[in-house]
Scaffold this motif. Structure first.
Motif, mmCIF file in Angstrom:
data_model
loop_
_atom_site.group_PDB
_atom_site.id
_atom_site.type_symbol
_atom_site.label_atom_id
_atom_site.label_comp_id
_atom_site.label_asym_id
_atom_site.label_seq_id
_atom_site.Cartn_x
_atom_site.Cartn_y
_atom_site.Cartn_z
ATOM 1 N N VAL A 63 -39.518 -16.804 15.306
ATOM 2 C CA VAL A 63 -39.179 -15.579 14.579
ATOM 3 C C VAL A 63 -40.280 -15.237 13.571
ATOM 4 C CG1 VAL A 63 -37.462 -14.517 13.069
ATOM 5 C CG2 VAL A 63 -36.724 -16.010 14.915
ATOM 6 N N ALA A 64 -40.904 -16.240 12.972
ATOM 7 C CA ALA A 64 -42.009 -15.980 12.045
ATOM 8 C C ALA A 64 -43.164 -15.303 12.765
ATOM 9 C CB ALA A 64 -42.473 -17.283 11.402
ATOM 10 N N ALA A 65 -43.446 -15.749 13.972
ATOM 11 C CA ALA A 65 -44.509 -15.125 14.758
ATOM 12 C C ALA A 65 -44.148 -13.683 15.102
ATOM 13 C CB ALA A 65 -44.769 -15.924 16.031
ATOM 14 N N LEU A 66 -42.869 -13.415 15.349
ATOM 15 C CA LEU A 66 -42.431 -12.045 15.629
ATOM 16 C C LEU A 66 -42.667 -11.139 14.428
ATOM 17 C CD1 LEU A 66 -40.997 -9.918 17.392
ATOM 18 C CD2 LEU A 66 -38.832 -10.744 16.427
ATOM 19 N N GLY A 67 -42.303 -11.591 13.254
ATOM 20 C CA GLY A 67 -42.460 -10.773 12.054
ATOM 21 C C GLY A 67 -43.915 -10.505 11.695
ATOM 22 N N ILE A 68 -44.691 -11.559 11.598
ATOM 23 C CA ILE A 68 -46.099 -11.428 11.231
ATOM 24 C C ILE A 68 -46.876 -10.701 12.327
ATOM 25 C CG2 ILE A 68 -48.231 -12.718 10.806
ATOM 26 C CD1 ILE A 68 -46.451 -14.852 9.454
ATOM 27 N N GLY A 69 -46.636 -11.066 13.569
ATOM 28 C CA GLY A 69 -47.331 -10.439 14.680
ATOM 29 C C GLY A 69 -47.000 -8.971 14.839
ATOM 30 N N SER A 70 -45.746 -8.590 14.592
ATOM 31 C CA SER A 70 -45.360 -7.182 14.684
ATOM 32 C C SER A 70 -46.113 -6.345 13.662
ATOM 33 C CB SER A 70 -43.850 -7.024 14.466
ATOM 34 O OG SER A 70 -43.131 -7.619 15.498
ATOM 35 N N LEU A 71 -46.182 -6.836 12.450
ATOM 36 C CA LEU A 71 -46.912 -6.108 11.409
ATOM 37 C C LEU A 71 -48.392 -5.988 11.762
ATOM 38 C CD1 LEU A 71 -46.979 -4.781 8.615
ATOM 39 C CD2 LEU A 71 -47.393 -7.050 7.672
ATOM 40 N N CYS A 72 -48.991 -7.085 12.190
ATOM 41 C CA CYS A 72 -50.410 -7.063 12.546
ATOM 42 C C CYS A 72 -50.684 -6.169 13.756
ATOM 43 C CB CYS A 72 -50.908 -8.478 12.825
ATOM 44 S SG CYS A 72 -50.962 -9.521 11.368
ATOM 45 N N ALA A 73 -49.814 -6.216 14.762
ATOM 46 C CA ALA A 73 -49.988 -5.375 15.946
ATOM 47 C C ALA A 73 -49.877 -3.902 15.570
ATOM 48 C CB ALA A 73 -48.951 -5.735 17.006
ATOM 49 N N PHE A 74 -48.943 -3.561 14.697
ATOM 50 C CA PHE A 74 -48.764 -2.173 14.264
ATOM 51 C C PHE A 74 -50.009 -1.670 13.531
ATOM 52 C CE2 PHE A 74 -47.169 1.145 11.441
ATOM 53 C CZ PHE A 74 -46.442 1.921 12.331
ATOM 54 N N VAL A 75 -50.524 -2.480 12.617
ATOM 55 C CA VAL A 75 -51.702 -2.083 11.842
ATOM 56 C C VAL A 75 -52.939 -1.966 12.738
ATOM 57 C CG1 VAL A 75 -53.291 -2.834 10.012
ATOM 58 C CG2 VAL A 75 -50.824 -2.974 9.664
ATOM 59 N N VAL A 76 -53.171 -2.958 13.584
ATOM 60 C CA VAL A 76 -54.342 -2.936 14.463
ATOM 61 C C VAL A 76 -54.261 -1.769 15.442
ATOM 62 C CG1 VAL A 76 -55.534 -4.208 16.294
ATOM 63 C CG2 VAL A 76 -54.872 -5.375 14.192
ATOM 64 N N GLY A 77 -53.083 -1.515 16.004
ATOM 65 C CA GLY A 77 -52.910 -0.374 16.903
ATOM 66 C C GLY A 77 -53.191 0.946 16.206
ATOM 67 N N GLY A 78 -52.768 1.069 14.955
ATOM 68 C CA GLY A 78 -53.050 2.275 14.188
ATOM 69 C C GLY A 78 -54.530 2.452 13.906
ATOM 70 N N ILE A 79 -55.204 1.369 13.579
ATOM 71 C CA ILE A 79 -56.649 1.432 13.323
ATOM 72 C C ILE A 79 -57.396 1.863 14.578
ATOM 73 C CG2 ILE A 79 -58.690 0.022 12.829
ATOM 74 C CD1 ILE A 79 -56.875 -1.577 10.878
ATOM 75 N N PHE A 80 -57.039 1.279 15.714
ATOM 76 C CA PHE A 80 -57.700 1.677 16.959
ATOM 77 C C PHE A 80 -57.365 3.117 17.344
ATOM 78 C CE2 PHE A 80 -58.361 -2.920 17.819
ATOM 79 C CZ PHE A 80 -59.742 -2.844 17.957
ATOM 80 N N GLY A 81 -56.166 3.567 17.035
ATOM 81 C CA GLY A 81 -55.819 4.964 17.275
ATOM 82 C C GLY A 81 -56.680 5.910 16.464
ATOM 83 N N VAL A 82 -56.917 5.576 15.196
ATOM 84 C CA VAL A 82 -57.796 6.392 14.344
ATOM 85 C C VAL A 82 -59.210 6.410 14.913
ATOM 86 C CG1 VAL A 82 -58.906 6.467 12.071
ATOM 87 C CG2 VAL A 82 -56.446 6.105 12.235
ATOM 88 N N LEU A 83 -59.714 5.252 15.315
ATOM 89 C CA LEU A 83 -61.064 5.190 15.872
ATOM 90 C C LEU A 83 -61.184 6.008 17.161
ATOM 91 C CD1 LEU A 83 -61.890 1.421 15.310
ATOM 92 C CD2 LEU A 83 -62.851 3.380 14.106
ATOM 93 N N ILE A 84 -60.185 5.935 18.024
ATOM 94 C CA ILE A 84 -60.219 6.699 19.269
ATOM 95 C C ILE A 84 -60.211 8.189 18.989
ATOM 96 C CG2 ILE A 84 -58.836 7.292 21.310
ATOM 97 C CD1 ILE A 84 -58.088 4.276 21.407
ATOM 98 N N ALA A 85 -59.356 8.639 18.087
ATOM 99 C CA ALA A 85 -59.283 10.070 17.775
ATOM 100 C C ALA A 85 -60.593 10.571 17.183
ATOM 101 C CB ALA A 85 -58.126 10.345 16.819
ATOM 102 N N HIS A 86 -61.160 9.812 16.247
ATOM 103 C CA HIS A 86 -62.425 10.236 15.640
ATOM 104 C C HIS A 86 -63.558 10.254 16.667
ATOM 105 C CE1 HIS A 86 -61.353 10.977 11.553
ATOM 106 N NE2 HIS A 86 -60.775 9.800 11.425
ATOM 107 N N CYS A 87 -63.617 9.265 17.531
ATOM 108 C CA CYS A 87 -64.660 9.244 18.564
ATOM 109 C C CYS A 87 -64.498 10.413 19.534
ATOM 110 C CB CYS A 87 -64.631 7.925 19.329
ATOM 111 S SG CYS A 87 -65.194 6.514 18.359
ATOM 112 N N TYR A 88 -63.281 10.721 19.920
ATOM 113 C CA TYR A 88 -63.030 11.846 20.819
ATOM 114 C C TYR A 88 -63.446 13.157 20.164
ATOM 115 C CZ TYR A 88 -60.544 15.133 23.801
ATOM 116 O OH TYR A 88 -60.225 16.159 24.637
ATOM 117 N N ASN A 89 -63.070 13.352 18.914
ATOM 118 C CA ASN A 89 -63.429 14.583 18.211
ATOM 119 C C ASN A 89 -64.933 14.692 17.985
ATOM 120 O OD1 ASN A 89 -60.737 15.356 18.145
ATOM 121 N ND2 ASN A 89 -60.400 14.501 16.124
#
Length: 97
Positions: A63-89
């Motif tokens: 369960v600890a891995a679920l909590g910490i990993g979920s937060l990290c996955a959400f943040v990393v996914g958001g960062i990559f989303g920003v990078l993809i949008a900026h590169c596309y634009n």
């Protein structure tokens, strides 16, 4: 009958929309991988380990891995989303489309 509207000009991605899409998509992939690992099925440890191995001493199915990993996955996914949008634009501006 409805008409399709064509808007002239450049197509730009909205950065916040792509960032949230990346964040939530990565979060769901992580949760599905965690469920897979919690059931002790082979193959999920590598993806789940991307977000949990260095942060917790627990196994990837805990369960600890679920909590910490979920937060990290959400943040990393958001960062990559920003990078993809900026590169596309940026590519649209440079290529003139």
């Amino acid at each position: 009958m409805t008409e399709a509207k064509v808007f002239p000009g450049r197509t730009r991605l909205r950065v916040l929309r792509v960032a949230s899409t990346g964040a939530f998509a990565t979060l769901w992939l992580f949760v599905l991988g965690w469920i897979w690992a919690a059931l002790s099925l082979p193959g999920a440890d590598a993806f789940v380990g991307l977000f949990t191995t260095q942060l917790t001493d627990q196994s990837v199915g805990s369960v600890a891995a679920l909590g910490i990993g979920s937060l990290c996955a959400f943040v990393v996914g958001g960062i990559f989303g920003v990078l993809i949008a900026h590169c596309y634009n940026l590519a649209g501006r440079v290529l003139g489309e």
